[in-house]
Design a protein around this motif. Structure first.
Motif, PDB file in Angstrom:
ATOM      1  N   GLN A   1       1.047  -1.163  -0.038  1.00 55.32           N
ATOM      2  CA  GLN A   1      -0.205   0.125   0.047  1.00 55.32           C
ATOM      3  C   GLN A   1       0.813   1.074  -0.220  1.00 55.32           C
ATOM      4  O   GLN A   1       2.053   1.187   0.417  1.00 55.32           O
ATOM      5  N   VAL A   2       0.294   2.559  -0.410  1.00 58.62           N
ATOM      6  CA  VAL A   2       1.075   3.469  -0.523  1.00 58.62           C
ATOM      7  C   VAL A   2       0.491   4.662   0.494  1.00 58.62           C
ATOM      8  O   VAL A   2      -0.732   4.651   0.466  1.00 58.62           O
ATOM      9  N   GLU A   3       1.167   5.608   1.066  1.00 57.34           N
ATOM     10  CA  GLU A   3       0.396   6.618   2.037  1.00 57.34           C
ATOM     11  C   GLU A   3       1.171   7.815   1.601  1.00 57.34           C
ATOM     12  O   GLU A   3       2.743   7.572   1.423  1.00 57.34           O
ATOM     13  N   ARG A   4       0.849   8.850   1.371  1.00 57.99           N
ATOM     14  CA  ARG A   4       1.234  10.182   0.877  1.00 57.99           C
ATOM     15  C   ARG A   4       1.333  10.988   2.306  1.00 57.99           C
ATOM     16  O   ARG A   4       0.695  11.218   3.175  1.00 57.99           O
ATOM     17  N   GLN A   5       2.611  11.184   2.523  1.00 58.96           N
ATOM     18  CA  GLN A   5       3.107  12.139   3.865  1.00 58.96           C
ATOM     19  C   GLN A   5       3.653  13.594   3.312  1.00 58.96           C
ATOM     20  O   GLN A   5       4.943  13.473   2.950  1.00 58.96           O
ATOM     21  N   GLY A   6       3.009  14.581   3.342  1.00 59.98           N
ATOM     22  CA  GLY A   6       3.345  15.595   2.467  1.00 59.98           C
ATOM     23  C   GLY A   6       3.696  15.416   1.163  1.00 59.98           C
ATOM     24  O   GLY A   6       2.819  14.983   0.297  1.00 59.98           O
ATOM     25  N   ARG A   7       4.950  15.813   0.620  1.00 59.90           N
ATOM     26  CA  ARG A   7       5.377  15.569  -0.764  1.00 59.90           C
ATOM     27  C   ARG A   7       5.777  14.131  -0.952  1.00 59.90           C
ATOM     28  O   ARG A   7       6.216  13.698  -2.145  1.00 59.90           O
TER      29      ARG A   7
END
Length: 76
Positions: free
Chosen positions: A63-69
């Motif tokens: 899975q992928v998670e965005r944290q800021g950029r």
């Protein structure tokens, strides 16, 4: 696990580079890893890694998670 889902997961992990990426994600679990760190650790080109991560994600293995950029990939 449903048979169709299991066979897709095994087929995805059948490629040596995808298996290496998955094993690296397992080592860092539950913390996510940035793609640049994966490229450096495994010596993969960014575009090749992107393809492998997309395959692992679509198979339900990552899975992928965005944290800021930044994007962080982890085992799902």
């Amino acid at each position: 696990m449903e048979q169709r889902v299991a066979s897709q997961a095994f087929a995805t992990l059948g490629h040596p580079d995808r298996l290496a990426v998955f094993r690296l994600l397992m080592r860092f679990a539950p913390r996510g890893v940035r793609p640049t760190e994966i490229c450096e650790a495994l010596g993969l080109k960014p575009n090749t890694l992107s393809h492998h991560l997309a395959d692992l994600t679509s198979a339900g293995l990552a899975q992928v998670e965005r944290q800021g950029r930044s994007l962080f990939y982890s085992v799902d």
